[in-house]
Enzyme design. Structure first.
Site, PDB file in Angstrom:
ATOM      1  N   SER A  32       0.848  -1.181   0.000  1.00 45.97           N
ATOM      2  CA  SER A  32       0.000   0.000   0.000  1.00 45.97           C
ATOM      3  C   SER A  32       0.880   1.227   0.000  1.00 45.97           C
ATOM      4  O   SER A  32       2.032   1.171   0.430  1.00 45.97           O
ATOM      5  CB  SER A  32      -0.846   0.023   1.269  1.00 45.97           C
ATOM      6  OG  SER A  32       0.010   0.287   2.363  1.00 45.97           O
ATOM      7  N   LYS A  33       0.304   2.305  -0.463  1.00 46.44           N
ATOM      8  CA  LYS A  33       1.146   3.493  -0.601  1.00 46.44           C
ATOM      9  C   LYS A  33       1.530   4.122   0.728  1.00 46.44           C
ATOM     10  O   LYS A  33       2.351   5.019   0.766  1.00 46.44           O
ATOM     11  CB  LYS A  33       0.516   4.506  -1.547  1.00 46.44           C
ATOM     12  CG  LYS A  33      -0.738   5.128  -1.063  1.00 46.44           C
ATOM     13  CD  LYS A  33      -1.195   6.150  -2.088  1.00 46.44           C
ATOM     14  CE  LYS A  33      -2.638   6.489  -1.886  1.00 46.44           C
ATOM     15  NZ  LYS A  33      -3.346   6.837  -3.088  1.00 46.44           N
ATOM     16  N   ARG A  34       0.919   3.648   1.796  1.00 43.72           N
ATOM     17  CA  ARG A  34       1.365   4.153   3.080  1.00 43.72           C
ATOM     18  C   ARG A  34       2.776   3.679   3.412  1.00 43.72           C
ATOM     19  O   ARG A  34       3.530   4.357   4.085  1.00 43.72           O
ATOM     20  CB  ARG A  34       0.411   3.689   4.184  1.00 43.72           C
ATOM     21  CG  ARG A  34      -0.648   4.715   4.456  1.00 43.72           C
ATOM     22  CD  ARG A  34      -1.756   4.201   5.325  1.00 43.72           C
ATOM     23  NE  ARG A  34      -3.019   4.269   4.619  1.00 43.72           N
ATOM     24  CZ  ARG A  34      -3.543   5.389   4.138  1.00 43.72           C
ATOM     25  NH1 ARG A  34      -2.937   6.538   4.322  1.00 43.72           N
ATOM     26  NH2 ARG A  34      -4.690   5.391   3.499  1.00 43.72           N
ATOM     27  N   LYS A  35       3.121   2.501   2.910  1.00 42.00           N
ATOM     28  CA  LYS A  35       4.432   1.934   3.257  1.00 42.00           C
ATOM     29  C   LYS A  35       5.440   1.991   2.116  1.00 42.00           C
ATOM     30  O   LYS A  35       6.638   2.027   2.327  1.00 42.00           O
ATOM     31  CB  LYS A  35       4.256   0.468   3.681  1.00 42.00           C
ATOM     32  CG  LYS A  35       3.182   0.256   4.723  1.00 42.00           C
ATOM     33  CD  LYS A  35       3.765  -0.276   6.028  1.00 42.00           C
ATOM     34  CE  LYS A  35       2.816  -0.145   7.194  1.00 42.00           C
ATOM     35  NZ  LYS A  35       1.811  -1.164   7.253  1.00 42.00           N
ATOM     36  N   ASN A  36       4.959   1.928   0.900  1.00 47.11           N
ATOM     37  CA  ASN A  36       5.831   1.905  -0.271  1.00 47.11           C
ATOM     38  C   ASN A  36       5.197   2.787  -1.337  1.00 47.11           C
ATOM     39  O   ASN A  36       3.991   2.789  -1.448  1.00 47.11           O
ATOM     40  CB  ASN A  36       5.852   0.498  -0.899  1.00 47.11           C
ATOM     41  CG  ASN A  36       6.926  -0.394  -0.329  1.00 47.11           C
ATOM     42  OD1 ASN A  36       8.066   0.020  -0.207  1.00 47.11           O
ATOM     43  ND2 ASN A  36       6.552  -1.596   0.018  1.00 47.11           N
TER      44      ASN A  36
END
Ligand code: GLU
Length: 483
Positions: free
Chosen positions: A254-258
């Site tokens: 997910s874009k929260r992590k990557n």
């Protein structure tokens, strides 16, 4: 004669081109090429509210950047077009009606209010929520009367109530679903638009798709697809659900992590060959365990038997390491030179910056220092510069975080739209533009002075602005100690 190999990807143009799409495209392409088959790009744009032509263009551009070329698609044509679902609506309606005629599907006239009331009752009784099949067995007279009264309806699948449906997955073997747990899925909405399930199955059949290679997250939809093939009396394709990409902590990517946008990797200066190499390593190993290999090598060795399901990790550190390896060992000096000239500097990029800087410089040697933050990744904003006049860093952090999320949805990513959105957001959170705009500038450029903020943001682009706003929000939370 066995069926020719034809595979496809069906991205929905509802957001930035996702690394997951490139990952699935790569495995489709490798399988097609290995087997002398065809690879089709189909745009699944039936979600009218969220689909945009710009996203489609960016998906195409992102996949082309990686050299994952298709044989048929909306931009190149082909014998099975159109390749955009929004241009095939008549086909879906026709097929849904066909199932109604054969008794495999039915019209449901339940209104939104009725369904909301049903939900409320189910909730109150602590029952599982879901459609109660109230229109499944309406009498002919009732149906006729409703149609004559022009009552809107959806078409639902008449899912068997008993028995089981088996998805024969190439990587997992038989995955068995109890029919009892499968709902009477809507196939055609009251506005005549198909749902994903109907459009996807009809198109796969009409486009002669032999193998469906897609992400694991679709496996729970697959029994519905298997049932639809049965209802239509069609031969189903072979099912291959690829493992989901995971963050290092094993959560779903997910874009929260990557970063998940291909554009982000392009802007960071990842080399497309390294990107393809990295994606191919996720859930796959070469027979000789080699880590550095080309698309051609991958295609030559490709076999689904070598795919493992253990939740491949999208490890940005490893990815960066691999890209460095391409710089150091794989690319020739000539190739790296061209890459830096074209991808890092790039005439188009410089051309876009000239209007911003011509008033601010008098010598060529001043350009790079003035525009430096357009060519770098993180800017590491100084907390003293970030601190707003009348507010604290503690207040600024969440405000910047919120802005980063908010700007994900701005369209187009151009100065006017950005300005309108930033102003609206500033008002919503109860800040004065005067207090908020300076920290935004510092967050995205690292400096207190720059060309007009919204022009700068538009040129930096969505991924980089997002990243810098998030970085700055982190600095606000944990300002590095002075000294
Ligand atoms: N439209 C779906 C997606 O966005 C396609 C899934 C499939 O391949 O069936 O991924």
């Amino acid at each position: 004669m066995s069926q020719p190999v034809r595979v496809r990807i069906g991205p929905s143009p509802t957001g930035e081109p996702h690394v997951g799409t490139a990952y699935i495209a790569l495995f489709n392409l490798a399988f097609a090429r290995r087997n002398g088959g065809q690879f089709v790009l189909r745009i699944e744009d039936t979600d009218r509210e969220r689909s945009r032509a710009e996203w489609e263009a960016q998906i195409i551009q992102g996949l082309r950047w990686l050299g994952l070329d298709w044989d048929e698609g909306p931009d190149v044509g082909g014998p099975h077009g159109p390749y955009r679902q929004s241009e095939r609506l008549g086909l879906y309606r026709e097929h849904a009606e066909r199932l109604v005629e054969s008794g495999r599907a039915y019209r449901c006239f339940a209104t939104k209010e009725e369904l909301e009331a049903l939900r409320a009752e189910q909730k109150a009784r602590g029952e599982p929520l879901g459609y109660d099949r109230r229109s499944r067995d309406l009498s002919e007279e009732v149906i006729r009367a409703n149609l004559e009264a022009n009552k809107p309806y959806v078409i639902r699948m008449r899912t068997p109530r008993t028995g089981q449906t088996v998805v024969k997955d190439r990587l997992r073997g038989d995955v068995v679903f109890d029919n009892e747990g499968i709902d009477d899925q809507i196939l055609l909405k009251s506005d005549g638009h198909p749902t994903y399930h109907l459009a996807n199955v009809v198109d796969d059949h009409l486009m002669g798709i032999s193998h469906v290679i897609r992400a694991e997250e679709w496996i729970s939809s697959c029994p519905k697809h298997v049932l639809l093939y049965e209802m239509f009396g069609w031969q189903p394709p072979e099912w291959i659900h690829m493992p989901l990409l995971r963050n290092v902590d094993k959560s779903k990517i997910s874009k929260r992590k990557n970063p998940v946008s291909l554009d982000d990797y392009r802007r960071r200066g990842f080399h497309p060959r390294a990107v393809v190499n990295f994606l191919a390593m996720l859930g796959w190993t070469m027979p000789d365990q080699r880590e550095v290999f080309s698309l051609e090598d991958f295609v030559r060795e490709f076999d689904f038997d070598r795919v493992h399901l253990g939740g491949p990790t999208f490890d940005l550190e490893k990815f960066t390491w691999l890209n460095g390896k391409y710089f150091r060992e794989v690319l020739s000096e000539e190739e790296l030179t061209d890459f830096i000239r074209d991808a890092v500097l790039g005439r188009d990029r410089i051309r876009a910056l000239v209007p911003l800087f011509r008033e601010r410089i008098e010598l060529g040697e001043q350009f790079i220092p003035a525009a430096e933050y357009f060519f770098s990744g993180a800017v590491e904003p100084d907390p003293t510069l970030l601190t707003p006049k009348k507010r604290s860093l503690q207040e600024l952090g969440p405000a910047l975080d919120g802005l980063a999320e908010r700007l994900d949805a701005v369209h187009p990513y151009e100065p006017e739209a950005l300005e309108a959105d930033v102003r609206a957001y500033t008002e919503e959170i109860g800040w004065k533009p005067r207090d908020f705009f300076m920290p935004i500038r510092v967050a995205v450029t690292g400096r207190k002075a720059s060309p007009p903020l919204f022009d700068v943001m538009a040129q930096l682009g969505r991924p980089l602005v997002r990243r810098r706003l998030k970085d700055a929000a982190r600095v606000c939370k944990n300002p590095p100690r002075a000294g």
